[in-house]
Design a protein around this motif. Structure first.
Motif, PDB file in Angstrom:
ATOM      1  N   PHE A 147       2.164  -3.467  -7.362  1.00 39.72           N
ATOM      2  CA  PHE A 147       2.549  -2.070  -7.158  1.00 39.72           C
ATOM      3  C   PHE A 147       4.042  -1.866  -6.914  1.00 39.72           C
ATOM      4  O   PHE A 147       4.463  -0.762  -6.582  1.00 39.72           O
ATOM      5  CB  PHE A 147       1.748  -1.473  -5.995  1.00 39.72           C
ATOM      6  N   TYR A 174       5.798   1.731  -6.693  1.00 38.88           N
ATOM      7  CA  TYR A 174       6.403   2.029  -5.396  1.00 38.88           C
ATOM      8  C   TYR A 174       7.835   2.526  -5.563  1.00 38.88           C
ATOM      9  O   TYR A 174       8.253   3.505  -4.938  1.00 38.88           O
ATOM     10  CB  TYR A 174       6.362   0.766  -4.529  1.00 38.88           C
ATOM     11  N   ASP A 215       7.172   6.529  -5.470  1.00 29.44           N
ATOM     12  CA  ASP A 215       7.346   6.788  -4.040  1.00 29.44           C
ATOM     13  C   ASP A 215       8.807   6.959  -3.671  1.00 29.44           C
ATOM     14  O   ASP A 215       9.151   7.834  -2.871  1.00 29.44           O
ATOM     15  CB  ASP A 215       6.728   5.648  -3.228  1.00 29.44           C
ATOM     16  N   GLY A 251       8.488  -4.036   3.449  1.00 33.49           N
ATOM     17  CA  GLY A 251       7.916  -2.720   3.684  1.00 33.49           C
ATOM     18  C   GLY A 251       8.780  -1.802   4.525  1.00 33.49           C
ATOM     19  O   GLY A 251       8.611  -0.578   4.478  1.00 33.49           O
ATOM     20  N   ALA A 268      -2.158   2.937  -1.641  1.00 33.72           N
ATOM     21  CA  ALA A 268      -0.823   3.355  -2.060  1.00 33.72           C
ATOM     22  C   ALA A 268      -0.676   4.875  -2.093  1.00 33.72           C
ATOM     23  O   ALA A 268       0.436   5.397  -1.947  1.00 33.72           O
ATOM     24  CB  ALA A 268      -0.508   2.774  -3.438  1.00 33.72           C
ATOM     25  N   TYR A 315       2.325   3.087   1.350  1.00 34.07           N
ATOM     26  CA  TYR A 315       2.720   1.814   0.762  1.00 34.07           C
ATOM     27  C   TYR A 315       2.977   0.764   1.842  1.00 34.07           C
ATOM     28  O   TYR A 315       2.724  -0.433   1.648  1.00 34.07           O
ATOM     29  CB  TYR A 315       3.973   1.989  -0.098  1.00 34.07           C
TER      30      TYR A 315
END
Length: 438
Positions: A40, A44, A48, A102, A167, A171
């Motif tokens: 992802f 992301y 995002d 993250g 997600a 995330y």
């Protein structure tokens, strides 16, 4: 295949393997249950965070660059320090770096930590493959690698679906979940897996019969092994195609208006089909000509992705995944058994490291290729390129396997690569007998 034959194939596939293999298999399953970053990352960054496909490709390429470095270093560590210490160091550091990623906000910080994640997450692969070759009998390696690949995709089928839902809400939760499961994998390795590195490998061809001395195996030795490097080069082309499933496909679907959940469901088809078909298909192919299997799998991979250019609704994308998934099911155990056969027992770590380098370099090149083609020309050009790569790889496998069948294998056993890969491995084991489990 009838139900009775399917049950018999499953029973034959899981019987006779040592206990250490099943703990290694379990660690692989746990590790893949947490797969999130590699799957992802592109979504992301583009959906995002709002970055372009080119920037997403750059970051994913840095992730791949980390794998390039770690493949070589981890291969040497596997031979020198051992399989178990290498896996423990790789998994513990992966857990830390994934969690750190993250929390990164600045683009430069995201890129830097992505590079670190690539280095740590790829470092355990040579050790896992070498340990599997150590503890499994040569005649069982094809199905052992198939079962390991089955575990990878069982975990992936579950994680891709769950991560797609996660997600849409957070995330960060996906990053932390992968870190936790990777740490659990390290604990399992520490508690259950013994070291398997052979202390006194059989003397390979070229050693002195009088003194028993073995020729040194270094990275230069591997790189000068022409036949083995031919396999590595073809593996690079194949992995360049397959990597588009986690790089080009999510970006193309995102650009077409699909959500992360849609992509998660589509890519989960890949893992689900492997879970359902890997065992029966392996039982069907393990005694067939590996040359034909590798050629057919290359064509299915290339043209399976090329069909994506004609996909519209979600179900059409899922159908294209079915085509190239069949290529994975055939290619993976066939090619891995060939790699083990060409690797001398006392150099398995280095040989596996260089082989994994093909996937790591593809992880570096594939996102750059996908980002450039999608941004400049559109996704259809990317899918056309995969068809060309599949054709070239098929021709390469045909020529390489012809050459191998006419000469000696890289281990110097003098065994032609004709008939089943399993039979070829049995002959190769004359110069590379594994240690018993534990």
């Amino acid at each position: 295949m009838s139900a009775a034959r399917l049950v018999r194939a499953v029973r034959e596939s899981v019987s006779g393997l040592p206990r250490a293999f099943w703990w290694l298999w379990t660690s692989t399953l746990v590790n893949r249950l947490g797969a999130f970053v590699a799957t992802f990352m592109a979504l992301y960054l583009t959906l995002d965070r709002g970055y372009s496909a080119s920037f997403a490709g750059l970051v994913v390429a840095l992730h791949g660059l980390g794998g390039v470095v770690s493949s070589l270093v981890a291969g040497v560590m596997t031979d020198r320090l051992g399989r178990r210490p290498t896996m423990l160091a790789a998994q513990a550091s992966t857990a830390f770096s994934v969690a750190l990623l993250g929390f990164m906000e600045h683009p430069a910080a995201i890129a830097a930590v992505a590079l670190l994640v690539g280095m740590t997450s790829n470092a355990s692969r040579p050790a896992v493959a070498a340990m599997m070759a150590d503890i499994v009998r040569p005649e069982d390696r094809v199905r052992a690698f198939a079962l390991n690949y089955w575990a990878i995709n069982l975990g992936f089928a579950v994680s891709a679906t769950a991560a797609g839902l996660i997600a849409e809400y957070s995330y960060l939760a996906g990053f932390l979940g992968e870190a936790a499961l990777t740490l659990a994998c390290a604990v399992l390795v520490f508690v259950k897996l013994p070291e398997s590195r052979p202390d006194r490998p059989a003397r390979p061809e070229g050693a002195s019969a009088a003194t028993g001395e073995e020729p040194a195996i270094g990275l230069g030795t591997v790189l000068r092994d022409g036949r083995f490097m031919g396999v590595v080069g073809l593996s690079f082309l194949i992995s360049l195609i397959f990597t588009q499933g986690s790089v080009g496909l999510p970006v193309a679907m995102g650009s077409a208006g699909f959500s992360p959940r849609d992509y998660g469901l589509v890519i989960a088809v890949n893992g689900l089909l492997i879970v359902l078909l890997q065992i029966p298909v392996t039982a069907f192919i393990e005694r067939r000509d590996p040359q034909k299997l590798l050629v057919v799998s290359a064509l299915l991979a290339g043209y399976g992705f090329a069909l994506t250019a004609f996909a519209g609704p979600v179900w059409a994308y899922a159908l294209t995944v079915c085509v190239w998934t069949l290529a994975e099911i055939v290619n993976s155990p066939t090619q891995m058994s060939l790699v083990v056969r060409l690797s001398p027992v006392h150099g398995r770590g280095r040989y596996q490291g260089v082989y994994n380098l093909s996937w790591a370099v593809a992880a570096l090149v594939a996102p750059l290729m996908a980002g450039f083609l999608i941004d400049r020309y559109g996704a259809d050009w990317l899918w056309g390129a995969t068809g060309v790569l599949g054709t070239v790889a098929a021709a390469g496998y045909w020529l390489l396997m012809r050459g191998l069948s006419e000469g000696d294998a890289g281990t110097g056993t003098g065994t032609p690569v004709t008939g089943s890969a399993t039979a070829a491995e049995g002959a190769a084991s004359k110069a590379a007998e594994p240690l018993p489990a534990g």
